[in-house]
Write an enzyme that holds these catalytic residues in place. Structure first.
Site, PDB file in Angstrom:
ATOM      1  N   GLU A   1      -7.740 -72.787 -40.090  1.00 35.14           N
ATOM      2  CA  GLU A   1      -7.993 -72.859 -41.528  1.00 35.14           C
ATOM      3  C   GLU A   1      -7.477 -71.644 -42.289  1.00 35.14           C
ATOM      4  OE1 GLU A   1     -11.534 -75.079 -39.633  1.00 35.14           O
ATOM      5  OE2 GLU A   1     -10.738 -73.048 -39.392  1.00 35.14           O
TER       6      GLU A   1
ATOM      7  N   GLU B   1      -2.991 -79.612 -38.280  1.00 35.87           N
ATOM      8  CA  GLU B   1      -3.143 -78.157 -38.369  1.00 35.87           C
ATOM      9  C   GLU B   1      -4.619 -77.812 -38.429  1.00 35.87           C
ATOM     10  OE1 GLU B   1      -2.307 -74.739 -37.838  1.00 35.87           O
ATOM     11  OE2 GLU B   1      -0.426 -75.582 -38.610  1.00 35.87           O
TER      12      GLU B   1
ATOM     13  N   SER C   1     -16.571 -82.245 -38.854  1.00 34.36           N
ATOM     14  CA  SER C   1     -16.956 -81.037 -39.581  1.00 34.36           C
ATOM     15  C   SER C   1     -18.464 -81.009 -39.746  1.00 34.36           C
ATOM     16  CB  SER C   1     -16.310 -81.000 -40.974  1.00 34.36           C
ATOM     17  OG  SER C   1     -14.917 -80.825 -40.903  1.00 34.36           O
TER      18      SER C   1
ATOM     19  N   SER D   1     -12.373 -79.641 -44.663  1.00 31.37           N
ATOM     20  CA  SER D   1     -13.150 -78.424 -44.413  1.00 31.37           C
ATOM     21  C   SER D   1     -14.284 -78.196 -45.405  1.00 31.37           C
ATOM     22  CB  SER D   1     -12.246 -77.212 -44.239  1.00 31.37           C
ATOM     23  OG  SER D   1     -11.432 -77.376 -43.088  1.00 31.37           O
TER      24      SER D   1
ATOM     25  N   HIS E   1     -15.490 -76.784 -37.442  1.00 26.98           N
ATOM     26  CA  HIS E   1     -14.484 -77.818 -37.671  1.00 26.98           C
ATOM     27  C   HIS E   1     -13.735 -78.070 -36.369  1.00 26.98           C
ATOM     28  CE1 HIS E   1     -15.318 -77.496 -41.925  1.00 26.98           C
ATOM     29  NE2 HIS E   1     -15.253 -76.185 -41.784  1.00 26.98           N
TER      30      HIS E   1
ATOM     31  N   CYS F   1      -8.369 -76.678 -43.907  1.00 25.16           N
ATOM     32  CA  CYS F   1      -7.437 -76.844 -42.790  1.00 25.16           C
ATOM     33  C   CYS F   1      -6.255 -77.699 -43.240  1.00 25.16           C
ATOM     34  CB  CYS F   1      -8.159 -77.468 -41.598  1.00 25.16           C
ATOM     35  SG  CYS F   1      -8.992 -79.026 -41.985  1.00 25.16           S
TER      36      CYS F   1
END
Length: 370
Positions: A32, A29, A249, A86, A262, A100
């Site tokens: 964020e 996923e 990141s 993140s 990211h 995230c």
């Protein structure tokens, strides 16, 4: 899958990953969740504000969401933390936490409010925002549905209000904000955010590694090879992380400004996000620089327009602010949302999709003002 009974959750599934294939065992996923808490300084508030706290306080906040701090960089105005999933930014008067994956971000709200109280400040403004999830059925806790997120946020901030920016069956943002501004003051904050899907495969190959790489010569090579060194140049203090087996990141700070990027490079769910609080009259140069790195199949850009900010003054005087279709001839604007979500504060969001080869041109955005 119980969350699928919620109609809003079902709607949130549409449009985020256009070519989702359930046969993929690993789908990360990328989009964020973002939480910002702004503190009001009152008589008795610690002179350093939230910067008075040491890392132990922020580690407890991060522990509450089952993440950990990987690296940190400080200057006079900002503490920047790259997390296992993140970023965290701490300033004198605010905390910005961006996570995230399936991180349960809202679980840390009480600890952030406690951090504000400990330095004798007061919570003045709270915003929670996220792009519609790519794989919402994999979320946990209060993030299983918008309804659960709303319920959780309302329990902490009863006077807050929820908004959806964009078409519910496609790329949209959910925002919940709470305002307890006691008296009008100069409001000149800036926030530009981008979410990008279908990244250039010639670029995504650089964000794979058989080991985790912290900031150093190896990540410098990655930045140079991908063009990230043009977005985050030598004027910024940066720290980055190449994940294993993939993902990347980077946080960067310069004075009171920050940038954060990211990247999820897997082909079936490739995604990148960009955010900055840099002030500008027009964001086209910044946005075009980011697009050159990722060359996405589609992207959404959202700008929060405070009345006293540089971009706010440009917008209210009738000027362009750099999100308009004429700046992106290789893309077609599919929807535009404009919303005055609280008096004097506007948000502008545009969804763009790459044009077919041979159809480059300029188009007006479809959609509506909300």
């Amino acid at each position: 899958m119980s969350s699928c009974k919620d109609s809003l959750s079902l709607m949130a599934m549409w449009g985020s990953i256009a070519r989702f294939d359930p046969k993929h065992e690993r789908s990360f996923e990328g989009p964020e969740k973002r939480l910002e808490v702004i503190m009001r300084v009152v008589d008795g508030t610690h002179v350093s504000g939230l910067l008075a706290h040491d890392d132990d306080v922020w580690q407890k906040v991060i522990d509450a969401i089952c993440a950990h701090i990987v690296s940190r960089e400080f200057n006079e105005y900002i503490r920047s933390y790259v997390l296992s999933e993140s970023s965290l930014f701490v300033m004198k008067d605010r905390v910005i936490l961006i996570t995230c994956g399936t991180i349960t971000l809202l679980n840390c709200v009480p600890l952030i409010c406690e951090a504000v109280s400990t330095v004798c400040g007061e919570v003045e403004w709270v915003s929670f925002m996220h792009k519609n999830y790519s794989f919402p059925w994999e979320q946990k806790g209060p993030h299983l549905s918008m309804a659960e997120e709303f319920k959780t946020l309302r329990s902490h901030f009863p006077s807050g209000q929820p908004f959806i920016f964009g078409p519910i069956d496609s790329d949209h943002y959910f925002l919940y904000f709470h305002s307890d501004v006691v008296q009008p003051s100069c409001s000149d904050d800036a926030q530009l955010s981008m979410t990008m899907y279908g990244l250039d495969r010639n670029q995504t190959k650089h964000w794979y590694s058989d080991k985790m790489l912290p900031t150093g010569p190896e990540t410098a090579v990655i930045r140079e090879a991908t063009g990230l060194s043009e977005v985050v140049d030598d004027s910024w203090i940066l720290h980055d992380l190449q994940y294993e087996p993939c993902g990347y990141s980077i946080n960067a700070i310069r004075g009171s400004e920050y940038q954060t990027i990211h990247i999820t490079p897997e082909e079936h769910c490739s995604f990148a996000s960009y955010e900055t609080n840099t002030c500008a009259l027009n964001y086209s140069k910044c946005i075009c620089g980011v697009l050159r790195v990722f060359d996405p199949e589609r992207f959404s850009v959202i700008v929060f327009i405070d009345p006293d900010s540089a971009v706010g003054k440009s917008y209210h005087s009738g000027g362009t602010i750099g999100v308009e279709p004429e700046y992106y001839p290789n893309y077609e604007a599919h929807h535009r949302t404009v919303n005055e979500y609280t008096p004097g504060h506007w948000v502008l969001k545009v969804n763009y999709v790459k044009r077919a080869v041979g159809t480059v041109g300029t188009s007006a955005a479809s959609g509506a003002k909300e």
